[in-house]
Scaffold this motif. Sequence first.
Motif, PDB file in Angstrom:
ATOM      1  N   MET A  40      43.416  26.001  50.531  1.00 36.27           N
ATOM      2  CA  MET A  40      42.094  25.805  51.141  1.00 36.27           C
ATOM      3  C   MET A  40      41.753  26.957  52.100  1.00 36.27           C
ATOM      4  O   MET A  40      41.474  26.747  53.289  1.00 36.27           O
ATOM      5  N   PRO A  41      41.760  28.194  51.619  1.00 36.22           N
ATOM      6  CA  PRO A  41      41.532  29.347  52.493  1.00 36.22           C
ATOM      7  C   PRO A  41      40.077  29.452  52.932  1.00 36.22           C
ATOM      8  O   PRO A  41      39.180  28.889  52.297  1.00 36.22           O
ATOM      9  N   LYS A  42      39.853  30.198  54.020  1.00 33.76           N
ATOM     10  CA  LYS A  42      38.487  30.524  54.433  1.00 33.76           C
ATOM     11  C   LYS A  42      37.935  31.641  53.565  1.00 33.76           C
ATOM     12  O   LYS A  42      36.733  31.711  53.324  1.00 33.76           O
ATOM     13  N   LYS A  43      38.839  32.546  53.132  1.00 30.55           N
ATOM     14  CA  LYS A  43      38.410  33.682  52.331  1.00 30.55           C
ATOM     15  C   LYS A  43      39.415  33.918  51.200  1.00 30.55           C
ATOM     16  O   LYS A  43      40.612  33.821  51.396  1.00 30.55           O
ATOM     17  N   VAL A  44      38.875  34.250  50.026  1.00 30.26           N
ATOM     18  CA  VAL A  44      39.679  34.593  48.854  1.00 30.26           C
ATOM     19  C   VAL A  44      39.292  36.015  48.452  1.00 30.26           C
ATOM     20  O   VAL A  44      38.111  36.321  48.300  1.00 30.26           O
ATOM     21  N   ILE A  45      40.292  36.875  48.295  1.00 25.00           N
ATOM     22  CA  ILE A  45      40.035  38.250  47.859  1.00 25.00           C
ATOM     23  C   ILE A  45      40.761  38.494  46.543  1.00 25.00           C
ATOM     24  O   ILE A  45      41.954  38.227  46.425  1.00 25.00           O
ATOM     25  N   PHE A  46      40.009  38.983  45.568  1.00 22.02           N
ATOM     26  CA  PHE A  46      40.582  39.403  44.294  1.00 22.02           C
ATOM     27  C   PHE A  46      40.745  40.912  44.332  1.00 22.02           C
ATOM     28  O   PHE A  46      39.756  41.648  44.434  1.00 22.02           O
ATOM     29  N   ASP A  47      41.993  41.366  44.261  1.00 23.01           N
ATOM     30  CA  ASP A  47      42.327  42.788  44.327  1.00 23.01           C
ATOM     31  C   ASP A  47      42.518  43.318  42.909  1.00 23.01           C
ATOM     32  O   ASP A  47      43.406  42.889  42.184  1.00 23.01           O
ATOM     33  N   ASN A  80      39.232  46.974  45.731  1.00 19.52           N
ATOM     34  CA  ASN A  80      39.841  48.019  44.904  1.00 19.52           C
ATOM     35  C   ASN A  80      39.322  48.046  43.469  1.00 19.52           C
ATOM     36  O   ASN A  80      40.096  48.079  42.517  1.00 19.52           O
ATOM     37  N   LEU A  81      38.013  48.053  43.334  1.00 19.25           N
ATOM     38  CA  LEU A  81      37.413  48.117  42.004  1.00 19.25           C
ATOM     39  C   LEU A  81      37.447  49.551  41.487  1.00 19.25           C
ATOM     40  O   LEU A  81      37.031  50.469  42.185  1.00 19.25           O
ATOM     41  N   THR A  82      37.918  49.716  40.254  1.00 20.05           N
ATOM     42  CA  THR A  82      37.815  51.036  39.626  1.00 20.05           C
ATOM     43  C   THR A  82      36.355  51.263  39.274  1.00 20.05           C
ATOM     44  O   THR A  82      35.552  50.324  39.252  1.00 20.05           O
ATOM     45  N   SER A  83      35.997  52.487  38.967  1.00 16.32           N
ATOM     46  CA  SER A  83      34.595  52.781  38.665  1.00 16.32           C
ATOM     47  C   SER A  83      34.111  52.005  37.440  1.00 16.32           C
ATOM     48  O   SER A  83      32.978  51.518  37.422  1.00 16.32           O
ATOM     49  N   ILE A  98      28.823  38.489  45.453  1.00 16.33           N
ATOM     50  CA  ILE A  98      30.174  38.655  45.986  1.00 16.33           C
ATOM     51  C   ILE A  98      30.331  40.074  46.528  1.00 16.33           C
ATOM     52  O   ILE A  98      30.198  41.039  45.786  1.00 16.33           O
ATOM     53  N   PRO A  99      30.621  40.213  47.809  1.00 16.12           N
ATOM     54  CA  PRO A  99      30.751  41.550  48.396  1.00 16.12           C
ATOM     55  C   PRO A  99      32.081  42.221  48.043  1.00 16.12           C
ATOM     56  O   PRO A  99      33.061  41.560  47.697  1.00 16.12           O
ATOM     57  N   ILE A 100      32.082  43.531  48.169  1.00 14.49           N
ATOM     58  CA  ILE A 100      33.288  44.330  48.016  1.00 14.49           C
ATOM     59  C   ILE A 100      33.860  44.559  49.411  1.00 14.49           C
ATOM     60  O   ILE A 100      33.131  44.868  50.346  1.00 14.49           O
TER      61      ILE A 100
END
Length: 113
Positions: A40-47, A80-83, A98-100
């Motif tokens: 139950m996180p406040k924030k989830v980041i997909f790397d 860490n999105l590639t181009s 969804i922000p980067i």
Amino acid sequence: MESKFYEEDKLLIFRITDEIDDFSVQKIRRRADYDIERYMPKKVIFDFNSVTFMDSAGIGLIIGRYKFAKMLGSKVELANLTSNIKKIFEMSGILRLIPITNLENEKYTNKIG
């Protein structure tokens, strides 16, 4: 995919290490949903640092996790999105929702393990 939960910040980071296609999405989805509901996180980041390929299944994966996390009160960000992957997300419109974020400047850059 590897995940790490930072209790003090209520932050869950998923480091995707696979190509994202129809086959891998099912495994990633199950793991992500389980961990999001568990912590139950406040924030989830997909790397996406280690992702070399993504097709349209990746769009569905991220939108679905965004909706699931939002329903539980969490925010989702991408890192860490590639181009090539960034172009796919731009064309799909996901980046309007969804922000980067930049994980390089944060304390979360250590290896998950």
